[in-house]
Design an enzyme around this catalytic site. Sequence first.
Site, PDB file in Angstrom:
ATOM      1  N   HIS A 282       0.945  -1.343   0.161  1.00 54.27           N
ATOM      2  CA  HIS A 282       0.055   0.110   0.114  1.00 54.27           C
ATOM      3  C   HIS A 282       0.673   1.158  -0.033  1.00 54.27           C
ATOM      4  CE1 HIS A 282       0.050  -0.049   4.502  1.00 54.27           C
ATOM      5  NE2 HIS A 282      -0.161   1.368   4.475  1.00 54.27           N
TER       6      HIS A 282
ATOM      7  N   SER B 205       3.899   2.523   8.399  1.00 58.24           N
ATOM      8  CA  SER B 205       3.442   1.415   7.364  1.00 58.24           C
ATOM      9  C   SER B 205       5.064   1.163   6.582  1.00 58.24           C
ATOM     10  CB  SER B 205       2.646   1.892   6.215  1.00 58.24           C
ATOM     11  OG  SER B 205       1.081   1.805   6.873  1.00 58.24           O
TER      12      SER B 205
ATOM     13  N   ASP C 191       0.883  -7.620   2.421  1.00 52.96           N
ATOM     14  CA  ASP C 191       1.152  -6.190   2.231  1.00 52.96           C
ATOM     15  C   ASP C 191       2.629  -5.824   1.728  1.00 52.96           C
ATOM     16  OD1 ASP C 191       0.755  -3.532   1.778  1.00 52.96           O
ATOM     17  OD2 ASP C 191      -0.606  -3.316   3.477  1.00 52.96           O
TER      18      ASP C 191
HETATM   19  N1  ASP Z   1      -2.076   0.887   7.865  1.00 58.25           N
HETATM   20  C1  ASP Z   1      -1.783   2.056   8.277  1.00 58.25           C
HETATM   21  C2  ASP Z   1      -1.496   3.129   7.285  1.00 58.25           C
HETATM   22  O1  ASP Z   1      -2.183   3.100   6.463  1.00 58.25           O
HETATM   23  C3  ASP Z   1      -0.605   1.814   9.212  1.00 58.25           C
HETATM   24  C4  ASP Z   1      -1.132   2.452  10.726  1.00 58.25           C
HETATM   25  O2  ASP Z   1      -1.732   3.267  10.870  1.00 58.25           O
HETATM   26  O3  ASP Z   1      -1.010   1.555  11.634  1.00 58.25           O
HETATM   27  O4  ASP Z   1      -0.805   3.943   7.427  1.00 58.25           O
END
Ligand code: ASP
Length: 714
Positions: free
Chosen positions: A85, A649, A220
């Site tokens: 992502h 992330s 991911d």
């Molecule tokens: N998945 C989160 C993000 O998109 C990571 C997190 O906030 O823990 O930044």
Amino acid sequence: MKKYWLLFVVTLLFIRSLWAVEGMWLPILLKEINEKEMKAMGMRISAEDLYSINRSSLKDAVFLFGGGCTSEIISSQGLLLTNHHCGYGQIQSHSSLKNDYLKYGFWAKSLKDELPNKGLTATRIVRMENVTDDVLKGAIKSDGTLEQSIVDANSKRIAQQSVQGTHYEASVKPFYYGNEYYLFITETFKDIRLVGTPPSFIGKFGGDTDNWMWPRHTGDFAVFRIYAGVDNKPAEYSENNVPYKPLHHFPISLKGVQPNDFTLVYGFPGRTQQYLPSAMVKLTMNDLNPIRIQIRQKALSVIDKAMASSDELRIKYAAKQSRISNAYKKWIGENRGLKKLDAIRIKQEWESRYLQAVKGTPYESLVQQFNNLVENFRPYALANDYYNEFIFSGPEIIRYTNNYVKFIKSYQELKSKGELDKQIQALKSSAEGYFKNYDKEVDRQIMLAVLPVFTSGLDVEMFPQVLKDELSKYKNDIPAMTNSLYATTLFADKNKILGWLENVNEKSIKKMMADPMYKITDNLYQTYQDKIDKVYKEYFDKIQTAMFAFLKSLRKYLPNDRRYYPDANSTLRVSYGKVEGYSPKDGIVYHWQTTVDGIIQKYIPNDTEFDLDQRFIDLYKNKDYGRYGSNGTLPVAFTASNHTTGGNSGSPVLNANGHLIGINFDRAWESTMSDIMYDPERCRNIICDIRYVLWVIDKYADATHLVNEMTIIE
Ligand code: ASP
């Protein structure tokens, strides 16, 4: 005897709850503040191994990825691992109907196949230093507040002086709302190439349904490579660049993890607000988050449907959809978590303790000051979010049109400076990029969905007049106005825009300025500037000033109330904790680990979020896990109690020896309030197990040459 056992168990439980350690700590202070505790929790390396300026250390393998993610070096050839992502924008931009890397993945067979990414950077921290005294020199006014212009000037001077004669960059960043300042010397690489990405059914497995959720089965990750000049220094993209030779790369452990194992996350957490007073938490929970959630929900209802309807629209809107939906779902979780914690009451109790402690000091009235400030700030904060969400999560045409508003406003100046052609060229090339991912019909529907929320929610005093006039021409019939706008405007049509750019003159400018979309946009931005932004910033600054005093007095008068780690601000931090599951609600206990079996359980053929391909299913059927399997299955993800946030992330997750055991990619939904209030019982970060990552690269994608570059510890 029984009594002693009970005591022993109670003590153990107490210690256990201490193992979830709240905080995002500065690497430079680990030795002083954290090392002892980290070692007691099982860490076998030292603070000096994590951060040293005298020799290479683990920090040298941790890179800020682009503007907002973390990445880590996993080979001596500059191989860089981050989240799928985080690389999504790049993967999307290389994708087309012909080369659908989003859907099928991509793996460079050799260095020459690796794909350059314009504008993408990777930044390493060379060193950091506490420069508080120097920054505050002459900046503290007689009333104890700061003269910001002196702080800024000092910061600038310190940064400039610190990198003179080097190729490094420097910045000074405030901590504890301006009570402390640290200098960061950085090295930024500018040639970062895409090496490989799994298909979306792995990298985004579970889609929005599973995002922020546990149990989780998303692979991911994506692989990039840093390139440097032949001198190993940062260089702009060039065919002659070579793979970067890092000071450190993470050895990868295939030994796996067990509950209660020590874990450490090394990365660049973006933003937390742990010290907000109750009035601010209330504003966020009751007013701001609901506005954001409502507008994004409307936009997503259109985008999701469009993406499901065709591959072309799926590719065009993939990156935009992710950006909008990620925060949307986070805010929903954050509000639920704050409510469950009874956050406002906890904050109010904290304020009472504070008031008790500061009695008779100049800080006595600070909480009341906050309450008054927030009350006055509230209408502007609300309007600010309505405008921002409308502009950045709503129809793109407004933002796009604004480029032309700016251009036309600077037309005479550009002309007199002889810069007109250059600017027209830039607009032409931006039109190519913009329209590649734009669909007029989808955008029109987004406008139809979002505009009613904007117009009905916004305070009448702050309403843009031109939009109001335009609407009244259509008897306030939003669909009628919207349809007519999109049918006639220049800005929704690539050929019309390119045609206009072929012949820019006073006459064509007049014509463009008569376009209702132009008029609405111009006035919308202007109204925001005049009626909201200015006052919003004034109050915002006043709140910051109050926060400066609040943090100063909290640390002085309530020193033992809690541990005062600095809020996240996109600087390098260490969070540590343990591998552990959690109980989201009464009667449910979540296991700390998921495996490939769960992927198969979630599999829904032809679903946009839970589909698999035959190759994956065959490998599963043959239990072909190689050295990456464990106990007859393949570990996929695990949870731990590391305090993380957005920006973490892609962060490396390390074991007690400093070896890579996974990539941080998310938090459980029940934890997302940790940006404002951390709960050791429930806050868990979600980590993609490195064994799953390597299995995908090696077994699924057949990119074994990449695994051969890595240092593997079996
Ligand atoms: N998945 C989160 C993000 O998109 C990571 C997190 O906030 O823990 O930044």
